[in-house]
Design a protein around this motif. Structure first.
Motif, PDB file in Angstrom:
ATOM      1  N   ARG A 148      23.748  20.184  14.155  1.00 53.00           N
ATOM      2  CA  ARG A 148      24.915  20.202  14.652  1.00 53.00           C
ATOM      3  C   ARG A 148      25.103  20.983  15.092  1.00 53.00           C
ATOM      4  O   ARG A 148      26.473  21.238  16.233  1.00 53.00           O
ATOM      5  N   ARG A 149      25.322  22.185  14.191  1.00 57.75           N
ATOM      6  CA  ARG A 149      26.652  23.144  14.465  1.00 57.75           C
ATOM      7  C   ARG A 149      26.313  24.134  15.654  1.00 57.75           C
ATOM      8  O   ARG A 149      26.271  24.973  16.388  1.00 57.75           O
ATOM      9  N   THR A 150      25.338  23.856  15.966  1.00 56.33           N
ATOM     10  CA  THR A 150      24.208  25.449  16.534  1.00 56.33           C
ATOM     11  C   THR A 150      23.505  23.684  18.322  1.00 56.33           C
ATOM     12  O   THR A 150      24.351  24.774  19.222  1.00 56.33           O
ATOM     13  N   LEU A 151      23.153  22.884  18.656  1.00 61.79           N
ATOM     14  CA  LEU A 151      23.104  22.297  19.465  1.00 61.79           C
ATOM     15  C   LEU A 151      24.432  21.752  19.344  1.00 61.79           C
ATOM     16  O   LEU A 151      24.267  21.440  20.675  1.00 61.79           O
ATOM     17  N   GLY A 152      25.274  21.450  19.451  1.00 59.74           N
ATOM     18  CA  GLY A 152      26.624  20.896  19.647  1.00 59.74           C
ATOM     19  C   GLY A 152      27.863  21.850  19.614  1.00 59.74           C
ATOM     20  O   GLY A 152      28.987  21.468  20.177  1.00 59.74           O
TER      21      GLY A 152
END
Length: 418
Positions: free
Chosen positions: A80-84
């Motif tokens: 969630r933190r990386t892709l978003g």
């Protein structure tokens, strides 16, 4: 345009897919496959130098990021933190592929592409190429990449056309259109008032199992398209709910219908206004009027960003919301997920990312006419729009579009049916 001129920099409006993969995932082949995807499609190597100038690089601007996590929950949070993370408009591209490995045979996979370079048809093409290149990499195929249409070439040609008679015709049409209806679809006049921060609400109506065939039959009898039926249903419903004969909505136009775009990845979508200028004597007349207007609106659409700037700056109020937005979907969201890679089984995961584009004063109405489970869905800001008005809108639109029977609409003497 708001993003490119410095406003709403946190909006990233992602197209993305995430899934758990169980099995043998070859990370080297995955990286090679993504590298080939980026080389095949020039828009995947694109960034912006300013709101007026784009740059296309020769080398891929993104790679497959590999991470590890000890638990599924940790993998989800890392994904969630990386892709978003929002893409920078002047940064290294608008795509991201992330793999979080939780064990020798368990991976959380995610892919995201910014909507600023991507539409749904492009997404499906890129998805198909990714899995094809992965299979070729597994087989040791290191052959050349088959060239496809260049978005840059298409954009250059459209700019050339816009500067001549083709563009003049479109500017003249939109001037006449705005003289008749105004610069943008009106708000939904139902006593709306801001009562707090944006608060999203979704209303879902299950439609009859044969809803798709009912809409298509209505379209056939009216000699129109299913899109015209769905759009006319909402326009007629807006007239009924508000008592105002001059109603309007916004819809998406896919410039991909223009020659040479079928296999070209890039953004070919723009929002255009649709209107009803009066009340009609029958539902068929209403649908027919909407259908004929769609032919004009889509024929004279301006598919380029530079044309969008012209439209925003000279013919309409930039970033103004329409009261109603309508879409017609005939494929369920699950059909747009990336297929499992060879040697793996997939379990799809839905993740919500912050920073998505929101229109606090718009009701988004979606006709989801799937083969199974058709639905009519409205999304709106319940701290702005009264829910009872949205409910009445859906009731009226459903009654309009799913009616059976009625008269055939036949060409008048001296005219030709379409």
């Amino acid at each position: 345009m708001a993003r490119l001129t410095g406003e709403f920099a946190d909006w990233h409006n992602l197209h993305y897919s995430t899934m758990w993969l169980t099995g043998e995932l070859d990370l080297t082949a995955l990286r090679d496959a993504w590298w080939r995807v980026c080389l095949r499609h020039d828009v995947m190597r694109r960034t912006y130098l300013s709101a007026d100038e784009a740059r296309t690089f020769g080398d891929p601007q993104s790679t497959v990021e590999i991470h590890t996590a000890d638990t599924d929950a940790a993998a989800i949070e890392l994904m969630r933190r990386t892709l978003g993370s929002p893409f920078r408009l002047d940064g290294p591209g608008f795509s991201r592929v992330v793999v979080v490995q939780c064990g020798p045979r368990r991976f959380l996979f995610g892919i995201a592409i910014d909507h600023i370079v991507n539409d749904l048809t492009s997404w499906l093409r890129i998805r198909a190429d990714f899995t094809d290149f992965y299979n070729r990499a597994l087989a040791g195929d290191a052959g050349d990449i088959t060239p496809v249409g260049s978005y840059q070439d298409f954009a250059t040609e459209q700019r050339r056309l816009f500067a001549g008679a083709w563009g003049a015709e479109r500017r003249a049409f939109w001037r006449s259109y705005t003289e008749e209806f105004g610069v943008f679809p009106p708000p939904f006049p139902v006593g709306a008032a801001n009562t707090g921060e944006y608060r999203s609400r979704t209303v879902t109506r299950d439609l009859p199992a044969n809803a798709r065939s009912l809409v298509r039959d209505f379209a056939r009898r009216a000699r129109a398209t299913p899109f015209a039926v769905a759009t006319a249903g909402v326009l007629a419903a807006a007239q009924e709910v508000t008592g105002d004969p001059l109603v309007g909505i916004s819809v998406n136009q896919h410039g991909r219908t223009l020659p040479g775009t079928a296999q070209t990845a890039g953004l070919f979508v723009q929002t255009v206004p649709m209107h009803l200028g009066k009340r009609f004597g029958s539902p068929h007349e209403t649908v027919r009027d909407v259908f004929l207007r769609t032919l004009d609106v889509f024929e004279y659409s301006l598919p380029l960003l530079v044309c969008g700037r012209y439209w925003n700056e000279t013919l309409m109020a930039a970033d103004k919301e329409a009261g109603l937005y309508v879409g017609l979907n005939e494929q369920p969201p699950s059909s747009f997920n990336l297929a499992p890679f060879t040697g793996t089984d997939a379990e799809y995961v839905h993740l919500d990312f912050p920073g998505g584009k929101r229109w606090p004063q718009t009701v988004v109405v979606s006709w989801n006419l799937y083969e199974t489970g058709p639905q009519l869905v409205a999304q709106y800001n319940e701290n702005f729009l009264p829910g009872d008005a949205v409910e009445r809108l859906l009731t009226s639109a459903e009654r309009f579009a799913l009616q059976t029977g009625g008269e055939d609409v036949r060409p008048s003497p001296g005219t030709t049916g379409q």
